[in-house]
Write an enzyme that holds these catalytic residues in place. Structure first.
Site, PDB file in Angstrom:
ATOM      1  N   VAL A  42       0.850  -1.199   0.000  1.00  0.00           N
ATOM      2  CA  VAL A  42       0.000   0.000   0.000  1.00  0.00           C
ATOM      3  C   VAL A  42       0.883   1.247   0.000  1.00  0.00           C
ATOM      4  O   VAL A  42       0.784   2.105  -0.879  1.00  0.00           O
ATOM      5  CB  VAL A  42      -0.925   0.019   1.235  1.00  0.00           C
ATOM      6  CG1 VAL A  42      -1.684   1.349   1.334  1.00  0.00           C
ATOM      7  CG2 VAL A  42      -1.912  -1.142   1.178  1.00  0.00           C
ATOM      8  N   ASP A  61      10.194   2.322   7.397  1.00  0.00           N
ATOM      9  CA  ASP A  61       9.620   0.997   7.624  1.00  0.00           C
ATOM     10  C   ASP A  61      10.430   0.322   8.733  1.00  0.00           C
ATOM     11  O   ASP A  61      11.646   0.422   8.757  1.00  0.00           O
ATOM     12  CB  ASP A  61       9.677   0.151   6.340  1.00  0.00           C
ATOM     13  CG  ASP A  61       8.698  -1.020   6.408  1.00  0.00           C
ATOM     14  OD1 ASP A  61       7.680  -0.987   5.704  1.00  0.00           O
ATOM     15  OD2 ASP A  61       8.962  -1.942   7.223  1.00  0.00           O
ATOM     16  N   LYS A  66      13.553  -5.013   4.737  1.00  0.00           N
ATOM     17  CA  LYS A  66      12.813  -4.295   3.695  1.00  0.00           C
ATOM     18  C   LYS A  66      13.511  -2.965   3.395  1.00  0.00           C
ATOM     19  O   LYS A  66      13.645  -2.569   2.236  1.00  0.00           O
ATOM     20  CB  LYS A  66      11.375  -4.047   4.144  1.00  0.00           C
ATOM     21  CG  LYS A  66      10.494  -3.453   3.061  1.00  0.00           C
ATOM     22  CD  LYS A  66       9.087  -3.176   3.549  1.00  0.00           C
ATOM     23  CE  LYS A  66       8.306  -4.451   3.720  1.00  0.00           C
ATOM     24  NZ  LYS A  66       6.904  -4.188   4.125  1.00  0.00           N
ATOM     25  N   THR A 113      -3.016  -3.491   9.563  1.00  0.00           N
ATOM     26  CA  THR A 113      -3.942  -3.614  10.702  1.00  0.00           C
ATOM     27  C   THR A 113      -4.548  -5.012  10.636  1.00  0.00           C
ATOM     28  O   THR A 113      -5.700  -5.197  10.233  1.00  0.00           O
ATOM     29  CB  THR A 113      -5.068  -2.568  10.618  1.00  0.00           C
ATOM     30  OG1 THR A 113      -5.611  -2.609   9.292  1.00  0.00           O
ATOM     31  CG2 THR A 113      -4.570  -1.179  10.912  1.00  0.00           C
ATOM     32  N   CYS A 290      -7.706  -8.126   3.220  1.00  0.00           N
ATOM     33  CA  CYS A 290      -8.856  -7.226   3.419  1.00  0.00           C
ATOM     34  C   CYS A 290     -10.141  -7.949   3.755  1.00  0.00           C
ATOM     35  O   CYS A 290     -10.700  -7.812   4.837  1.00  0.00           O
ATOM     36  CB  CYS A 290      -9.109  -6.426   2.139  1.00  0.00           C
ATOM     37  SG  CYS A 290      -7.715  -5.526   1.550  1.00  0.00           S
ATOM     38  N   ARG A 363      -1.336 -14.384   2.683  1.00  0.00           N
ATOM     39  CA  ARG A 363      -2.054 -13.900   3.865  1.00  0.00           C
ATOM     40  C   ARG A 363      -3.485 -14.411   3.943  1.00  0.00           C
ATOM     41  O   ARG A 363      -4.236 -14.300   2.983  1.00  0.00           O
ATOM     42  CB  ARG A 363      -2.054 -12.371   3.906  1.00  0.00           C
ATOM     43  CG  ARG A 363      -0.837 -11.804   4.621  1.00  0.00           C
ATOM     44  CD  ARG A 363      -0.702 -10.380   4.312  1.00  0.00           C
ATOM     45  NE  ARG A 363      -0.757 -10.222   2.864  1.00  0.00           N
ATOM     46  CZ  ARG A 363      -0.780  -9.033   2.290  1.00  0.00           C
ATOM     47  NH1 ARG A 363      -0.781  -7.957   3.013  1.00  0.00           N
ATOM     48  NH2 ARG A 363      -0.822  -8.938   0.988  1.00  0.00           N
TER      49      ARG A 363
END
Ligand code: SAJ
Length: 456
Positions: A42, A61, A66, A113, A290, A363
Site C-alpha cells: 500500500v 519501515d 525491507k 492492521t 482485506c 495472507r
C-alpha cells in the site's frame, strides 16, 4: 480559489536557530516533503506516485530487511511497472530517522492492521506508528492514516496518541485526515493512480489540505466525506459487502451440491439479468489482507457499543468453513472410487498456496487451512505454487501429481486454469477437487476423472 499547494502552506520551513541539522527538503524545488510510514504493497506504490507527481519522498519501515531491499531498489511485491519506477526513484528510506517525521509537510501512515487469532483487531502497528509520529510532530503538519480501521479508531486511538505525545491539538496545531487504502493486487486497470478514494476529516482545513494533496497525485475521483468515521465506515462496508456476497454463493454451493445443481451455470444464468444482480463465485475459502479481516473490525467495535452483527458473523463463519468443506468433498470422492484409498494415508497434490489468482500472497490463504486439515487427517501433502516456491515442498506440477491419489486446486493461477484431464491422467491422478471451479468440468468427467467443484 487558487489551489493551495503544500509548499505554499508550509511554515517553519525557515531554519530556526536551534536546529542543528538542515531541515530535510529545505532547499527542495518540490511541491513539498512527504513521508510514508509503512512501505508495503500500500505505502510504497503511493510513495512512488507522490514522488512522480512532484513531492520529495521519505519512507520509514520498521523492517530492517525491507529497508535494505528498498535502498537496493529491489522488492518483490511491486508490479513490473512499479519495480521500474522504484529503480528510478530517489526516495530516502530509513527504519527510524526522526527527521523524516520532523521535517515533512505530510505524513501518511500505511501500516498493517491485521487481526489476532480470535479475529479481534490488532492495532499495535498503528499505535506504534502514531507514537513515533506524535513524538516528532510539528505545527502545521498534515497527518493522514490510510490503514484500514473500523469507525472510531482514528478518533479514539490514533488522535489521542498523536495529541498526547506532541502536546499539539488536531485541527488547530496540526491537521489530520483518514483516507482508507484501496488496492487490488494483480489488477492492472485499478491501481493506486486510478482507484477513486474517499477522505474523512473532522475540520475543514484538514479536509481541504488532504483533499488537495490526493487530488494533486491521483487521477481517480477524490470524494470528501462528512467525517473521519464516515471514511472509516466506507472501507469496512465495501469489503464486508464483498465478504457477505461470497458467503451467499458459498452457502448456495453447499446447498446445490446436495441438490445436484451446478452453481456456476446458475450464476451465469442469473448474470444475464442486466440490473440488480452482481455475481460472486464460490470457492475453497476467502483469503487476503482485506476481505476476511475487515468485517471483524466492525463486528468487534459494534459489539463494544451494544450491537451484534449477526449477518456479518454468519457470513464470516460460512466463508471460514469452506476449506474444511473442500477437504470433506475430497474425502467423499476418494471413498466413492474403489481404486483409491480413503483420505487417511492418501497422498494429495495441493495446487496453489496464494489466496488469489496470479498473485504471490499467502495472507489468510484458505490453502494453508486446507493443508493443515489434510495433515490432520493423515494425508501426505505435496504443495505446489509456481508463484511461491518458498511455500512449496515440490518444485514442479509433475512432481506434485506423480502417483498422487488426488489433487486439490486451491488457487486458480493461470498455470492451473489451463490444465486438462491428460495432465492428471498421465501422472495417474483420477480424483480432482476444483476449489476454484476453474477447470472444464464436463471434459474432466468425460475423461473418466472423478471431478468435483465447489457447488458443481
Ligand atoms: N473470492 C471468492 N469469491 C469471489 C471473489 C473472491 O471466493 O467471488 C476469494 C478470493 O479467492 C480471495 C478472497 O476472496 O481468496 C479475496 O478476493 P478479492 O478478489 O477480494 O481479493 P483482495 O483481497 O485482493 O481484495 C481486494 C480488495 N481491495 C481492498 O480491500 C483494498 C477488495 O476491496 C476488492 O474488492 C478486491 O481487491 C477486488 O475487487 O478484486
Amino acid at each position: 480559489m487558487k489551489q493551495k499547494t503544500i509548499a505554499s502552506s508550509r511554515v517553519g520551513s525557515k531554519k530556526s536557530t536551534s536546529e542543528s541539522q538542515q531541515r530535510l527538503g529545505e532547499k527542495t524545488q518540490k511541491k513539498g516533503v512527504v513521508t510514508v510510514i509503512g512501505l508495503g504493497y500500500v505505502g510504497l506504490p503511493l510513495a512512488l506516485l507522490a514522488e512522480q507527481k512532484g513531492y520529495e519522498l521519505y519512507g520509514i519501515d520498521h523492517d530492517e530487511r525491507k529497508v535494505a531491499d528498498l535502498r537496493r531498489r529491489n522488492v518483490s511485491y511491486l508490479t513490473p511497472k512499479e519495480s521500474r519506477e522504484l529503480k528510478k526513484s530517489r526516495i530516502h528510506v530509513s527504519q527510524n530517522d526522526v527527521r523524516y517525521v520532523r521535517d515533512a509537510d505530510i505524513i501518511i501512515i500505511c501500516v498493517p492492521t491485521p487481526v489476532y487469532e480470535d479475529h479481534l483487531p490488532n492495532l499495535e502497528p498503528l499505535k506504534a506508528a502514531c507514537e513515533f509520529v506524535g513524538a516528532h510532530l510539528r505545527p502545521n503538519q498534515l497527518i493522514i492514516i490510510e490503514s484500514t480501521v473500523n469507525p472510531g479508531v482514528c478518533e479514539e486511538i490514533a488522535l489521542p496518541i498523536l495529541e498526547e505525545r506532541s502536546g499539539l491539538s488536531a485541527g488547530t496545531d496540526f491537521f489530520f485526515a483518514h483516507c482508507p487504502e484501496r488496492i487490488n493486487p494483480g489488477d492492472s486497470t485499478w491501481n493506486v493512480r486510478t482507484i477513486p478514494r474517499v477522505i474523512g476529516a473532522n475540520d475543514s482545513e484538514s479536509l481541504e489540505r488532504a483533499t488537495n494533496f490526493y487530488r494533486s497525485i491521483l487521477e481517480g475521483e477524490v470524494k470528501p466525506m462528512n467525517s473521519i468515521r464516515e471514511a472509516e465506515a466506507v472501507k469496512i462496508v465495501e469489503n464486508s459487502f464483498r465478504d457477505i456476497n461470497i458467503a451467499f454463493v458459498n452457502e448456495l454451493a453447499m446447498s446445490f451440491d446436495t441438490l445436484g445443481i451446478d452453481i456456476k451455470n446458475v450464476l451465469e444464468g442469473a448474470s444475464t439479468k442486466p440490473f440488480a444482480f452482481m455475481a460472486h463465485q464460490p470457492g475453497c475459502g476467502v483469503g487476503g489482507h482485506c476481505i476476511p479481516v475487515d468485517p471483524y473490525y466492525l463486528i468487534s467495535y459494534a459489539a463494544k457499543n451494544g450491537f451484534t452483527h449477526r449477518f456479518l458473523s454468519i457470513a464470516r463463519d460460512i466463508n471460514n468453513s469452506m476449506p474444511r468443506y473442500t477437504v470433506e468433498t475430497l474425502s467423499e470422492l476418494l471413498e466413492k472410487d474403489p481404486e483409491t484409498p480413503p483420505i487417511e494415508g492418501s497422498t494429495v497434490a495441493l495446487l496453489g498456496v496464494s489466496y488469489k489468482r496470479d498473485v504471490p500472497d499467502v495472507r489468510e490463504s484458505p490453502a494453508s487451512v486446507i493443508h493443515d486439515e489434510l495433515v490432520t487427517r493423515g494425508v501426505t501433502v505435496r504443495t505446489y505454487d509456481p508463484l511461491l516456491p518458498e511455500y512449496s515442498n515440490v518444485t514442479s506440477l509433475t512432481e506434485a501429481l506423480q502417483d498422487a491419489d488426488a489433487a486439490i486446486i486451491a488457487t486458480d493461477h493461470s498455470e492451473f486454469r489451463s490444465l486438462r484431464p491428460e495432465n492428471f491422467l498421465e501422472e495417474g491422478v483420477r480424483v480432482v477437487v476444483d476449489g476454484r471451479n476453474c477447470l472444464p468440468k464436463e471434459e474432466f468427467l468425460k475423461a473418466g476423472i472423478h471431478y468435483k467443484g465447489i457447488g458443481r
